[in-house]
Design an enzyme around this catalytic site. Structure first.
Site, PDB file in Angstrom:
ATOM      1  CE  LYS A 188      30.022  41.520  37.108  1.00 30.97           C
ATOM      2  NZ  LYS A 188      30.151  41.989  38.465  1.00 30.97           N
ATOM      3  CD  GLU A 262      37.778  53.083  27.506  1.00 29.50           C
ATOM      4  OE1 GLU A 262      38.905  53.383  27.945  1.00 29.50           O
ATOM      5  OE2 GLU A 262      37.290  53.366  26.335  1.00 29.50           O
ATOM      6  CB  CYS A 296      41.188  54.254  34.771  1.00 31.36           C
ATOM      7  SG  CYS A 296      39.802  55.209  34.083  1.00 31.36           S
ATOM      8  CD  GLU A 393      45.346  50.450  37.304  1.00 34.65           C
ATOM      9  OE1 GLU A 393      45.312  49.230  37.249  1.00 34.65           O
ATOM     10  OE2 GLU A 393      44.777  51.476  36.897  1.00 34.65           O
TER      11      GLU A 393
HETATM   12  P1  NAP Z   1      38.146  43.971  37.656  1.00 35.09           P
HETATM   13  O1  NAP Z   1      38.544  43.214  38.722  1.00 35.09           O
HETATM   14  O2  NAP Z   1      38.724  43.734  35.933  1.00 35.09           O
HETATM   15  O3  NAP Z   1      36.321  44.033  37.447  1.00 35.09           O
HETATM   16  C1  NAP Z   1      35.828  44.753  36.569  1.00 35.09           C
HETATM   17  C2  NAP Z   1      34.483  43.913  36.459  1.00 35.09           C
HETATM   18  O4  NAP Z   1      34.682  42.821  35.642  1.00 35.09           O
HETATM   19  C3  NAP Z   1      33.694  43.920  37.656  1.00 35.09           C
HETATM   20  O5  NAP Z   1      32.410  44.001  37.095  1.00 35.09           O
HETATM   21  C4  NAP Z   1      33.887  42.304  37.851  1.00 35.09           C
HETATM   22  O6  NAP Z   1      32.977  41.677  38.649  1.00 35.09           O
HETATM   23  C5  NAP Z   1      34.299  41.762  36.255  1.00 35.09           C
HETATM   24  N1  NAP Z   1      34.836  40.638  36.415  1.00 35.09           N
HETATM   25  C6  NAP Z   1      35.736  39.904  37.131  1.00 35.09           C
HETATM   26  N2  NAP Z   1      36.101  38.846  36.563  1.00 35.09           N
HETATM   27  C7  NAP Z   1      35.711  38.781  35.402  1.00 35.09           C
HETATM   28  C8  NAP Z   1      35.771  37.699  34.381  1.00 35.09           C
HETATM   29  N3  NAP Z   1      36.573  36.603  34.356  1.00 35.09           N
HETATM   30  N4  NAP Z   1      35.093  37.818  33.302  1.00 35.09           N
HETATM   31  C9  NAP Z   1      34.121  39.004  33.039  1.00 35.09           C
HETATM   32  N5  NAP Z   1      34.142  39.882  34.010  1.00 35.09           N
HETATM   33  C10 NAP Z   1      34.844  39.779  35.151  1.00 35.09           C
HETATM   34  O7  NAP Z   1      38.613  45.572  37.706  1.00 35.09           O
HETATM   35  P2  NAP Z   1      38.158  46.334  39.053  1.00 35.09           P
HETATM   36  O8  NAP Z   1      39.137  45.916  40.258  1.00 35.09           O
HETATM   37  O9  NAP Z   1      36.614  46.375  39.435  1.00 35.09           O
HETATM   38  O10 NAP Z   1      38.219  47.564  38.736  1.00 35.09           O
HETATM   39  C11 NAP Z   1      39.650  48.597  38.720  1.00 35.09           C
HETATM   40  C12 NAP Z   1      40.533  48.426  37.427  1.00 35.09           C
HETATM   41  O11 NAP Z   1      39.778  48.909  36.214  1.00 35.09           O
HETATM   42  C13 NAP Z   1      41.651  49.221  37.367  1.00 35.09           C
HETATM   43  O12 NAP Z   1      42.784  48.408  36.918  1.00 35.09           O
HETATM   44  C14 NAP Z   1      41.420  50.561  36.726  1.00 35.09           C
HETATM   45  O13 NAP Z   1      42.438  51.028  36.143  1.00 35.09           O
HETATM   46  C15 NAP Z   1      40.421  50.113  35.798  1.00 35.09           C
HETATM   47  N6  NAP Z   1      39.521  50.946  35.129  1.00 35.09           N
HETATM   48  C16 NAP Z   1      39.697  51.432  33.829  1.00 35.09           C
HETATM   49  C17 NAP Z   1      38.908  52.489  33.230  1.00 35.09           C
HETATM   50  C18 NAP Z   1      38.958  53.049  31.911  1.00 35.09           C
HETATM   51  O14 NAP Z   1      38.253  53.562  31.580  1.00 35.09           O
HETATM   52  N7  NAP Z   1      40.319  52.536  31.376  1.00 35.09           N
HETATM   53  C19 NAP Z   1      37.846  52.984  34.062  1.00 35.09           C
HETATM   54  C20 NAP Z   1      37.799  52.520  35.573  1.00 35.09           C
HETATM   55  C21 NAP Z   1      38.606  51.292  35.981  1.00 35.09           C
HETATM   56  P3  NAP Z   1      33.424  41.736  40.207  1.00 35.09           P
HETATM   57  O15 NAP Z   1      33.190  43.136  40.542  1.00 35.09           O
HETATM   58  O16 NAP Z   1      31.926  40.980  40.545  1.00 35.09           O
HETATM   59  O17 NAP Z   1      34.559  40.863  40.525  1.00 35.09           O
END
Ligand code: NAP
Ligand code: MG
Length: 481
Positions: A188, A262, A296, A393
């Protein structure tokens, strides 16, 4: 160069969009076919640089996820797990080749859908995504050599959930090792950036990969949750925020599912007094302003040794003023659009907090485009270690700057964070590099560079930045028993 600023004036150089093919509406890619969502629900994906709608995307329900998992299970049992590994490798190579052929189209779509500068999607995201498929294709028939004297087996069906900051690259990080290790996939993408994952589905379709081996289900958080909670998934691989990561860990506790997470970061970029300063300033700019800070492992906390702090900050401000902010499709652009209105509001909230906390703010003086979501590159000096902007962050182009006197002091400050994803060290001395890299609690430490990635090198965090590694052999191991 004009008198008023130190920026060269370039004529606009827009990348053409005439060669891209986008449908008005995308369905779900399940069992090798394009399937309408069972609830007949769709949502819009917009271009964050213009706020214009690009396409409608299917919103997968629990029933659609179930269909995708069933297809993945069937493909796993009947086809993919019993296929000769050298045959599996050929499919993965073919996907990599087709991605390369479509690289230009993928780059433009990545930029339209996500807001990142075309230079980055063209030169970094898409080539790296292709390279992940090439790299793991090479391992597919050498698994036993990769893990000698171990009895290895694939896991089964992998559920993969990815964020919006590197949409195609994250899909490649997840899908390529899973397939090479013999697993099938339900992936997804993030709701604001589904398009390149859907283009990848078209590529996968064209590659002749057996139906059901890769399924792409688009949707919101509830679609992700349906994957996490599905009883017939063997492995959850998640990249995203620490808050959702914690929810996922709770949801899979007590089940047989394997998990890798991650998560977020607040990485320290450390400049010592013997560092090559101009090079370090480039590295600081790359560390925090690359991809609008939607990284990230962004170097979002700068620590500069006191004796050179004034010079570094002066040069940093000068360099920031020369950055081009604007249309991400323009090849001159350094800083594109923030991915979504929500993310822009989050960043602006943190900027306000920084001001209230009493830090000194400096923002680039450029004009912002009238439409779209944009944020001026911002730095805060006079920041306290305990302040919110130095601890949490922000995920945007906002840098905190602190000074230090001794190496021990900076190690302590850098490690004083709930996160531990990455760090940068700038110094002329190899011994200092070895000293710091062994003491910094971060999954990746770059020396005299920043934000460098390679498929062969593992990536992942300590502490609240998650666990498990992606990339390299570590990334392969995460998909094996
Ligand atoms: P997010 O809100 O956690 O969303 C990530 C993914 O999870 C999206 O596909 C989201 O869908 C989905 N999701 C949301 N709620 C969920 C739930 N309850 N159960 C399962 N899946 C769910 O994060 P984001 O705002 O997209 O991304 C930013 C974050 O990612 C930052 O904190 C960043 O540091 C982190 N990041 C980490 C890495 C790494 O390698 N460590 C790499 C990139 C990003 P929707 O988009 O449809 O809500
Ligand atoms: Mg979009």
């Amino acid at each position: 160069m004009t008198e008023s600023n130190n920026k060269w004036e370039y004529a606009p150089s827009l990348e053409s969009t005439s060669h891209i093919q986008l449908k008005e509406r995308y369905d779900l890619f399940i069992d090798g076919k394009w399937v309408k969502p069972s609830d007949n629900r769709y949502f819009s994906s917009i271009n964050p640089a213009t706020e214009e709608k690009i396409a409608e995307i299917a919103w997968a329900s629990d029933a659609d996820v179930d269909l995708a998992v069933k297809a993945a299970r069937k493909a796993y049992t009947e086809v993919w797990s019993v296929m000769k590994p050298s045959e599996r490798a050929k499919y993965i190579f073919r996907i990599a080749r087709l991605m390369q052929e479509k690289a230009r189209e993928l780059a433009v779509i990545e930029t339209l859908d996500g807001g990142k500068p075309i230079r980055e999607s063209r030169d970094i995201d898409i080539p790296l995504a292709c390279n992940h498929f090439f790299y793991y294709a090479g391992w597919a028939d050498k698994l036993q050599d990769a893990f000698p004297q171990r009895n290895i087996q694939s896991l089964g069906v992998a559920g993969q959930i990815i964020p919006w900051n590197f949409p195609l690259l994250m899909a490649a990080w997840k899908i390529a090792p899973a397939l090479a290790a013999g697993n099938t996939v339900v992936l997804k993408p993030a709701e604001s950036t589904s398009l390149t994952a859907l283009k990848l589905a078209e590529i996968i379709e064209a590659s002749g990969l057996p139906a059901g081996v890769v399924n792409i289900v688009t949707g919101h958080g509830d679609t992700g949750a349906a994957i996490v909670n599905h009883p017939d998934i063997d492995k959850i691989a998640f990249t995203g925020s620490t808050s959702v990561g914690k929810l996922i860990q709770k949801a899979v506790a007590g089940t047989a599912k394997k998990v890798s997470l991650e998560l977020g970061g607040k990485s320290a970029n450390i400049v010592l007094e013997d560092a090559p300063i101009d090079q370090a300033v480039e590295g600081i700019v790359n560390g925090i302003f690359f991809n609008q800070g939607h990284v990230c492992c962004a170097g979002s906390r700068l620590y500069v040794q006191e004796s050179i702090a004034d010079e570094v900050v002066r040069k940093l401000k000068q360099r920031m003023e020369s950055l081009y902010l604007g249309n991400p499709l323009d090849k001159n652009t350094d800083i594109g659009a923030i991915n979504s209105k929500e993310q822009l509001q989050t960043i602006e909230k943190y900027v306000e907090i920084g001001k209230k906390e009493g830090a000194d703010m400096y923002q680039v003086t450029c004009e912002l485009p009238a439409k779209g979501f944009y944020c001026r590159p911002t730095i805060f000096t006079n920041v306290a270690q305990s302040s919110v902007i130095a601890q949490e962050e922000i995920f945007g182009p906002v840098l905190t700057v602190q000074t230090f006197r001794t190496i021990d002091e900076v190690i302590q400050k850098a490690n004083n964070s709930p996160y531990g994803l990455a760090a940068g060290v700038w110094t002329d001395k190899g011994s200092r590099i070895f000293n710091l890299t062994s003491k910094l609690r971060a999954g990746v430490v770059w020396a005299n560079t920043y934000n460098k990635f390679d498929p062969a090198s593992p990536f992942g965090g300590y502490k609240e930045s998650g666990f498990g590694r992606e990339g390299g052999l570590h990334g392969l191991e995460a998909y094996l028993k």
